[in-house]
Design a protein around this motif. Structure first.
Motif, mmCIF file in Angstrom:
data_model
loop_
_atom_site.group_PDB
_atom_site.id
_atom_site.type_symbol
_atom_site.label_atom_id
_atom_site.label_comp_id
_atom_site.label_asym_id
_atom_site.label_seq_id
_atom_site.Cartn_x
_atom_site.Cartn_y
_atom_site.Cartn_z
ATOM 1 N N LEU A 173 -1.455 -1.590 -0.573
ATOM 2 C CA LEU A 173 -0.472 -2.671 -0.662
ATOM 3 C C LEU A 173 -1.089 -3.886 -1.349
ATOM 4 O O LEU A 173 -0.466 -4.490 -2.236
ATOM 5 C CB LEU A 173 0.014 -3.047 0.735
ATOM 6 C CG LEU A 173 0.968 -4.237 0.825
ATOM 7 C CD1 LEU A 173 2.242 -3.978 0.033
ATOM 8 C CD2 LEU A 173 1.299 -4.553 2.292
ATOM 9 N N ALA A 174 -2.298 -4.244 -0.964
ATOM 10 C CA ALA A 174 -2.969 -5.396 -1.568
ATOM 11 C C ALA A 174 -3.150 -5.191 -3.061
ATOM 12 O O ALA A 174 -2.908 -6.111 -3.864
ATOM 13 C CB ALA A 174 -4.324 -5.621 -0.898
ATOM 14 N N ASP A 175 -3.565 -3.991 -3.462
ATOM 15 C CA ASP A 175 -3.784 -3.707 -4.880
ATOM 16 C C ASP A 175 -2.495 -3.884 -5.679
ATOM 17 O O ASP A 175 -2.496 -4.529 -6.741
ATOM 18 C CB ASP A 175 -4.314 -2.279 -5.037
ATOM 19 C CG ASP A 175 -4.527 -1.904 -6.497
ATOM 20 O OD1 ASP A 175 -5.406 -2.498 -7.139
ATOM 21 O OD2 ASP A 175 -3.804 -1.022 -6.995
ATOM 22 N N LYS A 176 -1.397 -3.358 -5.168
ATOM 23 C CA LYS A 176 -0.135 -3.472 -5.911
ATOM 24 C C LYS A 176 0.357 -4.917 -5.947
ATOM 25 O O LYS A 176 0.839 -5.384 -6.991
ATOM 26 C CB LYS A 176 0.918 -2.550 -5.298
ATOM 27 C CG LYS A 176 0.628 -1.076 -5.538
ATOM 28 C CD LYS A 176 1.828 -0.188 -5.300
ATOM 29 C CE LYS A 176 1.499 1.253 -5.668
ATOM 30 N NZ LYS A 176 2.651 2.166 -5.623
ATOM 31 N N LEU A 177 0.242 -5.620 -4.822
ATOM 32 C CA LEU A 177 0.702 -7.005 -4.798
ATOM 33 C C LEU A 177 -0.108 -7.881 -5.745
ATOM 34 O O LEU A 177 0.444 -8.738 -6.444
ATOM 35 C CB LEU A 177 0.635 -7.558 -3.379
ATOM 36 C CG LEU A 177 1.645 -6.986 -2.375
ATOM 37 C CD1 LEU A 177 1.402 -7.564 -0.994
ATOM 38 C CD2 LEU A 177 3.085 -7.250 -2.819
#
Length: 384
Positions: A132-136
């Motif tokens: 999630l962090a990577d995509k955000l």
């Protein structure tokens, strides 16, 4: 060889049919009699696997097609020499896309033309939280990561992690921790009265991890007070007999299906098939991709006239709109009290096919590189 399996695990025959005889049973009501003569047991998170279930059985291998293991007595299995395998990360992308869909709805509610103006605190940076962090970050969001166990074990990454209080100060707080009770950083009721009091009406709290991470009674009370945050819950205390009062009070309520994309489910089955094959010394010739059907919607197209943020919102909701699951759960909670548990389980058992963004080809004609990058970051297939 007898394989006893939760009846809701997908593609059992396709993956395991040539390994042994398959007996399908209800995961929620699985009993010692169901598994006594089994050699292999395949479960999901609704089945408690422990001495009470397996004592006296022939089971030599247990596999759970889920990322979590808090329903498994790992010490007992190890002491009996029973091989165990889980499917960590199998549905991480499905959960991430669930959170993105919720963020899209929230940005629309806040009348934000650019959803990346929201700051997001991610609590629990394992397979799901990290993805999630990577995509955000690729989408331009400001992200704060909170993971005390990782911060403690990775002293070289002191600048990577923040405290829980700092994460709770973000516009959106998304919980992705495992459920732990007897550890230095227990997550049971980690979000309690004190933490909930710090959240305001300008914030959104999302829980797509484990229900017991939030103190449900404290949350119910907080949602009756002034300045309460918006809350989106996919996981609940005491599933399947969840609190209908809490369902009524939260902004978005879904029946523990964040990870229920077809791709996520099939990948979980594939991972356990691979683990069982290794245990038995068999070759692994099957892959999830060969069993995925053609999606109902295969392509959308945007021209140079498309607004970037509107295009992303449209494509995301073409794949998944959480409001449909919210409506189903609220309707299910209107049945008599003694039927609500079964109604909750039926929503999961009969869940409609949901495909991930990677199943949708997005055609872009004369659009900006920024829009192209955003679609790639989310995981759509692009045709330019």
């Amino acid at each position: 060889m007898l394989i006893v399996a939760d009846e809701n695990i997908p593609l059992l025959e396709a993956f395991f049919g040539d390994i042994g005889e398959i007996r399908r049973v209800s995961g929620r009501t699985m009993s010692p009699e169901d598994v006594r003569d089994a050699d292999v047991l395949l479960v999901r998170s609704v089945t408690r696997v422990n001495c009470a279930l397996l004592e006296g059985s022939n089971v030599r291998f247990v596999g759970t097609t889920t990322i979590g293991t808090d329903h498994i007595d790992l010490d007992w299995l190890a002491a009996r020499g029973i091989r165990f395998s889980a499917a960590p990360g199998c549905n991480a992308n499905s959960v991430v896309e669930y959170v993105l869909a919720v963020l899209s709805l929230y940005a629309e509610r806040c009348v934000l033309s650019d959803w990346s103006r929201l700051t997001v605190g991610i609590v629990g940076v394992g397979n799901v939280g990290a993805e999630l962090a990577d995509k955000l970050l690729r989408l331009g969001f400001s992200v704060k990561l909170c993971d005390p166990p990782r911060a403690e074990s990775e002293p070289e990454a002191t600048d990577t992690f923040v405290s829980l209080d700092e994460a709770l100060a973000c516009d959106v707080v998304s919980l992705h921790t495992p459920l732990t009770r007897d550890s230095a950083h227990s997550t049971f009721h980690m979000i309690g009265e004190h933490e909930l009091a710090a959240l305001t009406s300008e914030q959104l709290l999302i829980n797509a991890g484990r229900g017991e991470v939030i103190d449900g009674a404290a949350l119910c009370e907080r949602l009756d007070q002034a300045g309460a945050p918006l809350v989106a819950l996919d996981v609940w205390e005491q599933e399947p007999r969840i609190n209908p009062e809490l369902v009524d009070k939260v902004w978005l309520a879904t029946p523990h299906i964040a990870g229920y994309s077809l791709e996520g489910k099939v990948h979980g089955t594939e991972m356990i098939y691979q683990a069982l094959s290794r245990f038995l010394g068999l070759p692994t010739r099957k892959q999830a991709g060969q069993f995925l059907p053609e999606p109902a919607l295969s392509k959308v197209s945007f021209t140079s006239a498309a607004d970037e943020h509107a295009a992303i919102r449209i494509a995301l909701r073409a794949c998944y709109d959480p409001r449909q699951d919210d409506a189903r759960l609220r309707k299910a909670m209107r049945v008599p009290a003694d039927e609500r548990g079964n109604a909750f389980d039926r929503l999961r058992r009969d869940y409609p096919v949901r495909r991930e963004c990677s199943s949708l080809k997005v055609q872009l004609k004369g659009t900006s590189k920024s829009l192209q990058d955003s679609f790639r970051a989310i995981g759509f297939k692009l045709k330019i």
